[in-house]
Design a protein around this motif. Structure first.
Motif, short mmCIF file in Angstrom:
data_model
loop_
_atom_site.label_atom_id
_atom_site.label_comp_id
_atom_site.label_asym_id
_atom_site.label_seq_id
_atom_site.Cartn_x
_atom_site.Cartn_y
_atom_site.Cartn_z
N SER A 143 11.90 3.50 -2.80
CA SER A 143 12.89 3.15 -1.78
C SER A 143 12.95 1.64 -1.61
N GLY A 144 14.14 1.11 -1.57
CA GLY A 144 14.31 -0.33 -1.38
C GLY A 144 14.28 -1.12 -2.66
N GLY A 149 12.92 -4.47 -1.81
CA GLY A 149 11.96 -3.95 -0.85
C GLY A 149 10.54 -4.40 -1.15
N GLU A 166 10.34 10.35 -3.01
CA GLU A 166 10.53 8.92 -2.80
C GLU A 166 9.21 8.33 -2.31
N GLU A 179 18.20 -1.21 -2.15
CA GLU A 179 18.42 0.12 -1.58
C GLU A 179 19.81 0.68 -1.88
N GLY A 185 7.87 4.37 -0.50
CA GLY A 185 8.20 3.01 -0.11
C GLY A 185 7.28 2.02 -0.79
#
Length: 135
Positions: free
Chosen positions: A108-109, A113, A22, A85, A24
């Motif tokens: 992620s998100g 995000g 993953e 998410e 971000g």
């Protein structure tokens, strides 16, 4: 005591794997800013993709992904994202790609995000396609 040790070891293994597969939005942006090469795959509807997407991404609906694999480079990490998410399309896509031998990470998100951090987006005027961005 043994249960606590096993639990701690399980937690270490889980988070090592999570971090390996993953990333971000900040990590993706920093990588892009450094010139790292990614194949960014947006799994959202083409209508939402046209309204805005992560720069350089291509739009592939999950149900069409298997048929577009020939446009992806197995030597370049694919970063997959969907709506937010809670959306599992990116996890499903990451699993499919991994099973087929592709390097892959899930964002992620998702889209939410990315935009929550006010990072740059591309819109209709700069719409990209998989043949130019993901291949």
């Amino acid at each position: 005591m043994a249960v606590e040790t096993k639990s701690a070891l399980d937690a270490v293994a889980y988070f090592e794997h999570k971090l390996a597969f993953e990333m971000g939005p900040v990590e993706l942006k920093m990588g892009l800013d450094k010139g790292e090469k990614y194949q960014i795959v947006d799994l959202r509807s083409s209508e939402l993709f046209g309204k805005g997407h992560i720069p350089g991404s291509c739009n592939v609906l999950f149900e069409n992904l298997d048929g577009k694999l020939n446009q992806l480079d197995k030597d370049v990490t694919a970063v997959v994202y969907c709506y937010d998410e809670l959306c599992h399309l990116s996890a499903k896509a990451a699993l499919l790609l991994a099973k087929k031998g592709y390097k892959v990470r899930e964002l992620s998100g998702g889209w939410d995000g990315w935009v929550a951090r006010n990072f740059a987006v591309e819109g209709q005027a700069t719409k990209s396609s998989c043949s130019s961005s993901c291949g």
